[in-house]
Motif scaffolding. Structure first.
Motif, PDB file in Angstrom:
ATOM      1  N   GLU A   1      -8.577  -0.541  -1.231  1.00  0.00           N
ATOM      2  CA  GLU A   1      -8.386  -1.364  -0.034  1.00  0.00           C
ATOM      3  C   GLU A   1      -9.142  -2.669  -0.199  1.00  0.00           C
ATOM      4  N   PRO A   2      -8.424  -3.796  -0.222  1.00  0.00           N
ATOM      5  CA  PRO A   2      -6.966  -3.912  -0.123  1.00  0.00           C
ATOM      6  C   PRO A   2      -6.290  -3.405  -1.394  1.00  0.00           C
TER       7      PRO A   2
ATOM      8  N   SER B   1       0.857  -1.174   0.000  1.00  0.00           N
ATOM      9  CA  SER B   1       0.000   0.000   0.000  1.00  0.00           C
ATOM     10  C   SER B   1       0.897   1.228   0.000  1.00  0.00           C
TER      11      SER B   1
END
Length: 365
Positions: free
Chosen positions: A148-149, A117
């Motif tokens: 997200e994810p 991320s």
């Protein structure tokens, strides 16, 4: 009771809880039995029952602890940041035209591995092998989404025309991306980087101000803040020529109902008849507009054309906003806003660097 005790992770606390519960049960039972025995044995029976209950509770707690400790530990999510340091091939899995000038490219790793991320506002560095160029062209583009994810990266790139007043070709990398990169194309990239980021743990209101393609890092910021810190007040101010050049309008409007602390304001400098109802004001996003909308202490993030940021910088400082509360994305590396003359120097150097780059590319065979 064992099921409840298993949920307590600390073994000492689990044992004490078990002992307390058993002690309470033993006290109740002994109270019921006391009435059935002789006076002489009542006190002794109560003591024995309490000690037995406490010991049994400790034993129950330890048994539960043993059962929990034999379970497999919960797997923690891993990131690729520890293994991905240099170039890594990504596949363009989706290509979307967002406006007359901006197109989005959705990238997933060719090896199907995990990707780390990133902090909202960071950029991705990519490498392009462009025919006619002696060596690969390296460019950085802001990440324009916050999934997200994190299963993909999205780059939203403006097609750069030839600069006015200069007999040089249009932007080499941006036009190559628009014309030659399609779904299935391979684009090498390095891990996300950048210091022009929004801290998600703050409560201070934040004002995101952009025009044109400067909206890209703001999208990442507003999505991340809305999901991870929804109580933080956000103003999202964006300027465009008209609806044809306004990228992500519907995407931003779709976010607003999900976050009651998000305030959106769009300005069109030359709106068309068909744009009616899709903007909030006519003109430009300037310091006067910001001051009328934001009437409390806040931190400001600016991203857009040099003239746009120059005007906003001067206007915000004149209205009393401290330079330390204004951050912007400049050429080279993100930095905190400096006094107006230093800002103008940064803008001037950026223009000179761009002209130099265009001239060098033109001189290449």
């Amino acid at each position: 009771m064992l099921a409840s005790l298993r949920q307590i992770q600390n073994p000492v606390l689990r044992s004490v809880t078990g002992a307390s519960a058993a002690f309470a049960i033993a006290t109740i039972v002994s109270g019921a039995v006391v009435g059935l025995v002789n006076i002489r044995d009542k006190a002794r029976l109560s003591v024995y029952a309490s000690l037995l209950g406490t010991g049994g509770g400790v034993l129950v707690g330890l048994v539960a602890a043993g059962r929990v400790s034999t379970q497999a530990p919960i797997a923690q999510p891993t990131t690729a940041s520890t293994t991905w340091q240099d170039w890594r091939n990504f596949v363009v899995v989706r290509k979307v035209k967002e406006s007359e000038e901006i197109t989005s490219f959705y990238l997933k790793p060719e090896d199907n591995g995990e990707i780390p991320s990133f902090q909202p506002g960071q950029f991705l560095t990519i490498k392009l092998d462009i025919p006619g160029q002696a060596k690969p062209i390296i460019r950085t583009y802001s990440l324009s989404d916050y999934p997200e994810p994190c299963e993909y990266y999205r780059l939203s790139i403006k097609r750069e025309p030839a600069p006015q007043g200069l007999d040089v070709p249009p932007g080499i990398a941006s036009n190559f991306m628009h014309d030659r990169i399609h779904e299935g194309s391979i684009v090498p990239a390095k891990p996300p980087k950048g210091k022009f980021v929004l801290a998600l743990n703050k409560s201070l209101p934040v004002v995101l101000i952009s025009n044109g393609v400067g909206i890209t890092p703001m999208l990442s910021m507003v999505k991340a803040c809305g999901r991870l810190n929804p109580n933080r007040p956000i103003w999202f101010l964006h300027g465009a020529r008209d609806g044809r050049f306004h990228a992500f309008r519907d995407e931003v409007l779709a976010i607003a109902p999900q976050n009651l602390n998000l305030h959106v304001h769009f300005c069109y400098s030359r709106p068309r008849v068909e744009d009616e109802g899709h903007y909030h004001g006519i003109g430009y996003v300037d310091a006067a507009l910001v001051k009328s909308l934001v009437r409390q202490e806040a931190e400001y993030f600016l991203c857009g054309s040099p003239a746009f940021m120059e005007s906003l910088m001067a206007g915000l400082q004149e209205s009393g906003v401290a330079s330390s509360s204004i951050l912007f994305e400049s050429f080279g590396k993100p930095m905190k806003a400096s006094p107006r003359n230093n800002f103008l120097l940064q803008v001037g150097m950026r223009k000179l660097q761009q002209q130099k780059l265009f001239l060098l590319n033109r001189a290449k065979p």
